[in-house]
Enzyme design. Structure first.
Site, PDB file in Angstrom:
ATOM      1  N   ASP A   2     -13.824 -26.847 -32.991  1.00  0.00           N
ATOM      2  CA  ASP A   2     -14.744 -27.855 -33.502  1.00  0.00           C
ATOM      3  C   ASP A   2     -14.032 -28.789 -34.281  1.00  0.00           C
ATOM      4  O   ASP A   2     -12.672 -28.603 -34.770  1.00  0.00           O
ATOM      5  CB  ASP A   2     -15.493 -26.771 -34.737  1.00  0.00           C
ATOM      6  CG  ASP A   2     -16.897 -27.538 -35.169  1.00  0.00           C
ATOM      7  OD1 ASP A   2     -17.231 -28.742 -34.572  1.00  0.00           O
ATOM      8  OD2 ASP A   2     -17.287 -27.030 -36.238  1.00  0.00           O
ATOM      9  N   ARG A   6     -15.554 -35.566 -35.273  1.00  0.00           N
ATOM     10  CA  ARG A   6     -15.184 -36.091 -36.608  1.00  0.00           C
ATOM     11  C   ARG A   6     -13.823 -36.441 -36.332  1.00  0.00           C
ATOM     12  O   ARG A   6     -13.532 -37.796 -36.830  1.00  0.00           O
ATOM     13  CB  ARG A   6     -15.286 -35.073 -37.538  1.00  0.00           C
ATOM     14  CG  ARG A   6     -16.546 -34.610 -38.344  1.00  0.00           C
ATOM     15  CD  ARG A   6     -16.389 -33.536 -38.981  1.00  0.00           C
ATOM     16  NE  ARG A   6     -16.626 -32.263 -38.220  1.00  0.00           N
ATOM     17  CZ  ARG A   6     -16.429 -30.983 -38.543  1.00  0.00           C
ATOM     18  NH1 ARG A   6     -15.906 -30.919 -39.853  1.00  0.00           N
ATOM     19  NH2 ARG A   6     -16.460 -30.181 -37.742  1.00  0.00           N
ATOM     20  N   SER A  47     -21.249 -24.804 -25.375  1.00  0.00           N
ATOM     21  CA  SER A  47     -22.357 -23.666 -25.576  1.00  0.00           C
ATOM     22  C   SER A  47     -23.585 -23.938 -25.092  1.00  0.00           C
ATOM     23  O   SER A  47     -24.086 -25.265 -24.733  1.00  0.00           O
ATOM     24  CB  SER A  47     -22.518 -23.595 -27.062  1.00  0.00           C
ATOM     25  OG  SER A  47     -23.287 -24.600 -27.565  1.00  0.00           O
ATOM     26  N   THR A  48     -24.628 -22.734 -25.037  1.00  0.00           N
ATOM     27  CA  THR A  48     -25.936 -22.886 -24.458  1.00  0.00           C
ATOM     28  C   THR A  48     -26.689 -23.986 -25.202  1.00  0.00           C
ATOM     29  O   THR A  48     -27.489 -24.768 -24.978  1.00  0.00           O
ATOM     30  CB  THR A  48     -26.590 -21.821 -24.538  1.00  0.00           C
ATOM     31  OG1 THR A  48     -26.240 -20.935 -25.494  1.00  0.00           O
ATOM     32  CG2 THR A  48     -26.015 -20.881 -23.287  1.00  0.00           C
ATOM     33  N   ASN A  50     -25.404 -26.605 -26.880  1.00  0.00           N
ATOM     34  CA  ASN A  50     -24.751 -27.786 -27.065  1.00  0.00           C
ATOM     35  C   ASN A  50     -25.499 -28.477 -26.004  1.00  0.00           C
ATOM     36  O   ASN A  50     -25.519 -29.739 -26.154  1.00  0.00           O
ATOM     37  CB  ASN A  50     -23.043 -27.904 -26.462  1.00  0.00           C
ATOM     38  CG  ASN A  50     -22.206 -27.464 -27.511  1.00  0.00           C
ATOM     39  OD1 ASN A  50     -21.340 -26.915 -26.969  1.00  0.00           O
ATOM     40  ND2 ASN A  50     -22.459 -27.629 -28.844  1.00  0.00           N
ATOM     41  N   SER A 166     -21.440 -19.151 -34.540  1.00  0.00           N
ATOM     42  CA  SER A 166     -22.412 -20.006 -33.606  1.00  0.00           C
ATOM     43  C   SER A 166     -22.552 -19.550 -32.281  1.00  0.00           C
ATOM     44  O   SER A 166     -22.081 -20.092 -31.207  1.00  0.00           O
ATOM     45  CB  SER A 166     -21.453 -21.678 -33.597  1.00  0.00           C
ATOM     46  OG  SER A 166     -21.460 -22.183 -34.643  1.00  0.00           O
TER      47      SER A 166
HETATM   48  C1  FPP Z   1     -16.835 -29.232 -31.158  1.00  0.00           C
HETATM   49  O1  FPP Z   1     -16.777 -30.289 -31.911  1.00  0.00           O
HETATM   50  C2  FPP Z   1     -16.614 -29.399 -29.610  1.00  0.00           C
HETATM   51  C3  FPP Z   1     -17.312 -29.414 -28.583  1.00  0.00           C
HETATM   52  C4  FPP Z   1     -18.774 -29.386 -28.595  1.00  0.00           C
HETATM   53  C5  FPP Z   1     -17.148 -29.634 -27.164  1.00  0.00           C
HETATM   54  C6  FPP Z   1     -15.675 -29.126 -26.711  1.00  0.00           C
HETATM   55  C7  FPP Z   1     -15.222 -29.557 -25.552  1.00  0.00           C
HETATM   56  C8  FPP Z   1     -14.276 -29.831 -24.861  1.00  0.00           C
HETATM   57  C9  FPP Z   1     -12.848 -29.643 -25.642  1.00  0.00           C
HETATM   58  C10 FPP Z   1     -14.217 -30.165 -23.498  1.00  0.00           C
HETATM   59  C11 FPP Z   1     -14.176 -29.154 -22.550  1.00  0.00           C
HETATM   60  C12 FPP Z   1     -13.815 -29.658 -21.153  1.00  0.00           C
HETATM   61  C13 FPP Z   1     -13.157 -28.661 -20.091  1.00  0.00           C
HETATM   62  C14 FPP Z   1     -12.670 -29.524 -18.976  1.00  0.00           C
HETATM   63  C15 FPP Z   1     -12.978 -27.338 -20.362  1.00  0.00           C
HETATM   64  P1  FPP Z   1     -17.778 -31.285 -32.324  1.00  0.00           P
HETATM   65  O2  FPP Z   1     -18.488 -32.081 -31.452  1.00  0.00           O
HETATM   66  O3  FPP Z   1     -18.895 -30.342 -32.697  1.00  0.00           O
HETATM   67  O4  FPP Z   1     -17.136 -32.019 -33.476  1.00  0.00           O
HETATM   68  P2  FPP Z   1     -17.756 -32.367 -34.962  1.00  0.00           P
HETATM   69  O5  FPP Z   1     -18.235 -31.057 -35.574  1.00  0.00           O
HETATM   70  O6  FPP Z   1     -16.610 -32.978 -35.578  1.00  0.00           O
HETATM   71  O7  FPP Z   1     -18.843 -33.237 -34.696  1.00  0.00           O
END
Ligand code: FPP
Length: 209
Positions: A2, A6, A47-48, A50, A166
């Site tokens: 996570d 940000r 995730s499902t 997302n 989550s």
């Molecule tokens: C959470 O941060 C992160 C995700 C929802 C996505 C994570 C995905 C990857 C690192 C890419 C995966 C790809 C491969 C090739 C394995 P957030 O977006 O919720 O961050 P925030 O809370 O700061 O908004």
């Protein structure tokens, strides 16, 4: 993992740039886990739920997987890492599904560490699927989880400051030690991982006894 969004916003960059950095951090931490002798590590990538993010971000994430999966396969092979996938990857369409399956296939004989990457994964989804199969085949639920044959996690780390699961590995985390850190995922380093592993050794695990 996570905090990617940000991390990017703080630098006035698009959120997808944060996700791109997140993949680099994932590979570095997988290699660090291998160095620590950790045999299994799981990363919650998509995730499902997302899927309900704005279309632009979902498309960006899927595009990133399409761009980066071959590189991930090669990085994993260079480091003797076996890739396993948790989740229903048919959602991503035939060509990306093929790319992901190719990475799984090409890394299947690697021995140093198993890395599970959760893609279109949800703990409730996994459990209802496993419960149906368990009833049909009259065998324990654990045999039908994506992690079947693997031990339950000892440690869960959530970055980004939120203190919740989550919908991640709801069955497997029953007795896992939980660690929540404020660090945004792309900034999470091997040093911080080591500190958590050290703290883990001081935790008194009783498994309900
Ligand atoms: C959470 O941060 C992160 C995700 C929802 C996505 C994570 C995905 C990857 C690192 C890419 C995966 C790809 C491969 C090739 C394995 P957030 O977006 O919720 O961050 P925030 O809370 O700061 O908004």
């Amino acid at each position: 993992m996570d905090g990617n969004g940000r991390w990017a916003t703080k630098r006035s960059l698009p959120r997808n740039t944060g996700h791109r950095e997140g993949i680099n951090a994932m590979t570095s931490i997988a290699i660090a886990c291998k160095g620590l002798g950790i045999p299994y590590v799981s990363f919650y990538a998509f995730s499902t739920e997302n899927k309900n993010r704005p279309k632009q971000e979902v498309d960006g994430l899927i595009g990133l997987m399409r761009d980066k999966f071959d590189e991930l396969r090669d990085d994993f092979n260079d480091n003797d890492i076996k890739l396993c996938v948790m989740g229903d990857i048919s959602y991503f369409g035939k060509s990306l599904e093929k790319k992901i399956n190719d990475a799984v296939e090409k890394t299947k004989n690697n021995k140093s560490i198993v890395v599970n990457v959760a893609l279109n994964y949800g703990g409730r989804d996994e459990l209802s699927r496993a419960a149906t199969l368990s009833a049909q085949r009259n065998a324990p639920i654990s045999e039908f989880l994506y992690t079947s044959g693997q031990p339950d996690p000892d440690i869960l780390i959530r970055t980004g400051g939120e203190k919740r699961l989550s919908n991640f590995m709801l069955y497997q985390l029953a007795y896992t030690e939980l660690f929540f850190v404020d660090t945004l995922w792309p900034d999470f380093t091997e040093k911080e991982l080591n500190a958590i592993v050290q703290e883990y050794y001081y935790r008194d695990r009783r498994f309900g006894k």
